[in-house]
Design an enzyme around this catalytic site. Structure first.
Site, PDB file in Angstrom:
ATOM      1  N   ALA A 201       4.083   8.701 -10.747  1.00  0.00           N
ATOM      2  CA  ALA A 201       4.806   7.628 -10.467  1.00  0.00           C
ATOM      3  C   ALA A 201       4.935   7.089 -12.048  1.00  0.00           C
ATOM      4  O   ALA A 201       4.801   8.004 -12.964  1.00  0.00           O
ATOM      5  CB  ALA A 201       4.117   6.429 -10.147  1.00  0.00           C
ATOM      6  N   ILE A 203       3.520   4.992 -14.068  1.00  0.00           N
ATOM      7  CA  ILE A 203       2.420   5.017 -15.271  1.00  0.00           C
ATOM      8  C   ILE A 203       1.623   5.963 -15.007  1.00  0.00           C
ATOM      9  O   ILE A 203       0.858   6.422 -16.168  1.00  0.00           O
ATOM     10  CB  ILE A 203       1.729   3.352 -14.917  1.00  0.00           C
ATOM     11  CG1 ILE A 203       2.638   2.249 -15.205  1.00  0.00           C
ATOM     12  CG2 ILE A 203       0.334   3.531 -15.552  1.00  0.00           C
ATOM     13  CD1 ILE A 203       1.786   1.306 -15.088  1.00  0.00           C
ATOM     14  N   GLN A 205      -0.026  10.126 -13.401  1.00  0.00           N
ATOM     15  CA  GLN A 205       0.179  11.243 -12.498  1.00  0.00           C
ATOM     16  C   GLN A 205      -1.184  11.656 -11.734  1.00  0.00           C
ATOM     17  O   GLN A 205      -2.064  11.529 -12.530  1.00  0.00           O
ATOM     18  CB  GLN A 205       0.860  12.241 -13.564  1.00  0.00           C
ATOM     19  CG  GLN A 205       1.428  13.459 -12.670  1.00  0.00           C
ATOM     20  CD  GLN A 205       2.278  14.406 -13.608  1.00  0.00           C
ATOM     21  OE1 GLN A 205       3.324  13.735 -14.046  1.00  0.00           O
ATOM     22  NE2 GLN A 205       1.993  15.560 -13.970  1.00  0.00           N
ATOM     23  N   ASP A 359      -2.399  -4.542  -0.331  1.00  0.00           N
ATOM     24  CA  ASP A 359      -1.325  -3.552   0.192  1.00  0.00           C
ATOM     25  C   ASP A 359      -1.723  -2.558   1.221  1.00  0.00           C
ATOM     26  O   ASP A 359      -1.782  -1.460   0.811  1.00  0.00           O
ATOM     27  CB  ASP A 359      -0.793  -2.980  -1.214  1.00  0.00           C
ATOM     28  CG  ASP A 359       0.457  -2.146  -1.124  1.00  0.00           C
ATOM     29  OD1 ASP A 359       1.157  -2.702  -0.457  1.00  0.00           O
ATOM     30  OD2 ASP A 359       0.565  -1.270  -2.050  1.00  0.00           O
TER      31      ASP A 359
END
Length: 549
Positions: A201, A203, A205, A359
């Site tokens: 992603a 920011i 890994q 989330d």
């Protein structure tokens, strides 16, 4: 009438006589107040000021009315932001911004593109954000999860904002791990590390690995120099908002710089993986203290190998909460009981912890091989203020008896009003939305397997979940109300659970089934004193605190 998905939300607050207040102990107070210094009651203040201005017209303030102290404060903020960003980040980000803007413009201009797109401001902004990298991808995700703050068309478009970037070479990631292990060699800690990442992603890994002691783990590694670009971007956004408010004082009513400051603080804290690991560990303690660790879990964090830039945690293996067939096999046909367990655990965490997992989409809620429910990725964490708890408690009581007028009144007590609200009209609008919820359908996919058999799966469209929430927000705003973002987060999680219930327990009546409706009475006796006694000596104002990973 069955109230779905708001019945799920009602379950979280099913004790009308209970006073819901924030924790009063030192730890929870610290958690609840750490981001409130720059902009307490952001949403409330924004709209309360609008209300007062409609009653009493005051002379319009201009930049000429700014005082010397206000000017000095602005200059000080600019200087501090520049120093924090560092000397190298600014020019580099300026070049990247130019390239991203040029590419985005070309997407819509005939002649520069063989197949130009029809211009759309939300689409153009979403593409620009993706090309600008980590900071703006995170901002895009913030927009997507904040229908109470941003226009509908932008919320819908930013659902597509991709947080998936090109993977970094292993040698780069290896250097970070070596440095963060603090003198320990990689070989002394890990028996094996898969050099191909599980995910990458903006920011961080993620790599699968095995410890020397034999445990399967994952390593979340922060990408090099990402902190410099984040600081530069967020400082620019904050300074821009301060300048805008300074030059156009009317914009102060929107608390623009306050919101920008809060986002800046939260996202910079995200760079500290020790903070995320603390969230995971607190959730594990919650499960153990409440006797829930036998039915649910979160990854074990290996603190001795975790730092601000790497996080080593247990690898949980399981299937998505949408995979009905696999869940049925794992649980010997008890898929319904599994989703009830997941809902009950999350509900109790909302009621008893100072924060909640905000989330719970299908990728973050797993059914593990041993049948337990696995909660992963504690990147988005919501905190609910006393005011919102109290109003949601009133709302749940109204939901349980189907009183739309009381629902409207509860929402009025929760939100900030720009004008006098017509309760009867508001109640009628809420009833329409509630009735429309029952028409939302789950997608069915049938796949032909290699052996000639057919495999079916159920799925939900993220857009549908968002659309339902947007419809609800539209109703409140059309009636002159603005709801706090924390409420939107709670409702969205309830919508997720509603979809899971329709897939795994389609015949379940959540308001009548004792396994679910008994949740409030069963757990109320074990709630911490701070949820029962109304003590609130250390709390002031609404909290809108969201951490996005």
């Amino acid at each position: 009438m069955r109230f779905i998905p708001c019945a799920v939300l009602a379950l979280c607050f099913s004790q009308p006589a209970m006073a819901f207040v924030p924790h009063s102990n030192t730890q929870s107070n610290a958690l609840r107040t750490q981001h409130t210094s720059s902009s307490r009651s952001t949403i409330t203040n924004l709209h309360m000021s609008s209300t007062s201005s409609t009653k009493t017209r005051r002379p319009k303030k201009t930049v000429a009315d700014r005082t010397q102290a206000e000017t000095q404060s602005l200059i000080q903020d600019i200087v501090e932001a520049v120093i924090e960003a560092g000397p190298r980040a600014g020019p580099a980000r300026t070049i990247q911004a130019y390239r991203a803007l040029t590419r985005t413009i070309k997407d819509f201009i005939p002649g520069t593109n063989s197949n130009p797109e029809t211009y759309s401001a939300p689409v153009a902004l979403r593409k620009l954000f993706e090309r600008m990298g980590a900071t703006y991808i995170k901002l895009g995700q913030f927009v997507a999860s904040s229908p109470t703050l941003f226009p509908k068309e932008y919320v819908v478009e930013f659902q597509k904002c991709l947080d998936s970037t090109e993977t970094l070479e292993w040698k780069i990631i290896e250097k970070v791990i070596k440095k963060e292990l603090g003198g320990k060699s990689i070989d002394s800690v890990f028996a094996y590390i898969d050099k191909t990442p599980l995910a990458s992603a903006s920011i961080a890994q993620v790599h699968a690995a095995t410890l020397k002691t034999g445990e399967d783990v994952v390593i979340k590694v922060q990408k090099p120099s990402i902190d410099e670009s984040l600081k530069a971007d967020l400082s620019f956004i904050y300074v821009a908002s301060r300048l805008l408010e300074f030059l156009q004082p009317d914009f102060e009513r929107t608390s623009l710089s306050g919101i920008a400051g809060d986002i800046r603080s939260s996202m910079l804290e995200e760079l500290d993986f020790e903070k995320e690991s603390k969230n995971v560990q607190e959730f594990r303690v919650f499960l153990k203290e409440n006797g829930l660790d036998g039915v649910a879990t979160a990854p074990k964090v290996y603190s001795e190998y975790t730092s601000k830039k790497i996080m080593v945690m247990e690898r949980l293996r399981g299937v998505s909460m949408l995979d009905a067939d696999q869940i049925s096999q794992i649980t010997n046909g008890s898929a319904e009981g599994t989703i009830i367990t997941a809902l009950n655990v999350w509900t109790q965490s909302v009621m008893t912890m100072p924060w909640f997992h905000a989330d719970v989409h299908a990728g973050n809620l797993l059914v593990l091989e041993d049948g337990r429910v696995g909660f992963i990725d504690f990147g988005i964490v919501g905190r609910v203020s006393e005011k919102t708890f109290k109003a949601v408690n009133e709302l749940s009581t109204a939901l349980a008896i189907g009183d739309y007028r009381e629902m409207a009144q509860a929402l009025c007590n929760m939100g900030a009003a720009d004008e006098e609200v017509n309760i009867d009209q508001f109640a009628a609008d809420i009833e329409k939305v509630m009735r429309n919820l029952s028409t939302v359908q789950t997608d069915v996919t049938v796949t032909a397997m290699g052996d000639g058999s057919l495999q079916g799966s159920l799925d939900l469209d993220e857009k549908e979940v968002t659309q339902v929430l947007l419809d609800f927000v539209d109703v409140t705003e059309n009636n002159g109300l603005k709801l706090p973002r924390e409420f939107g987060l709670l409702v969205k999680q309830s919508l997720y659970f509603d979809r899971y219930l329709k897939i795994l327990a389609p015949n379940l009546d959540v308001m009548a089934d004792e396994r679910v409706s008994g949740l409030g009475s069963e757990f109320s006796t074990s709630l911490p004193p701070s949820r029962n006694n109304g003590n609130n000596s250390n709390f002031d104002g609404d909290i809108i605190d969201v951490e996005v990973a």
